[in-house]
Design a protein around this motif. Sequence first.
Motif: not given
Length: 120
Positions: A36, A38, A45, A90, A92, A94, A113
Amino acid sequence: QVQLVESGGGLVQPGGSLRLSCEASLSIFSFSSTGWYRQAPGKEREFVALITGSGSTNYADTVKGRFTISADNAKNTVVSLQMNSLKPEDTAVYYCNAQIVFIGRRYDYWGQGTQVTVSS
């Protein structure tokens, strides 16, 4: 053609939990790694976590101890990311990523995403 489909994003309060899933069009054990990344608005990214075909895991320092990546042993096309103690930072989009390394060359595949928003 490798296809990756993410699911499980959404809105959660700080301190809450979410579980993301990534379903691949072939066995995840076909890949060198599955993981993963993000991307927050206005930022590049960044790496979050990965799991290799042999089951080894690696995490970004920012999520270590809060996020857990795992492979579904019953369904070997799915990789999940359990996210606990979520913070606003956190937030974002993903992206699921699969990598194949073949004759010294790396091939990256990406999902479309899924949005994660951590807000009160």
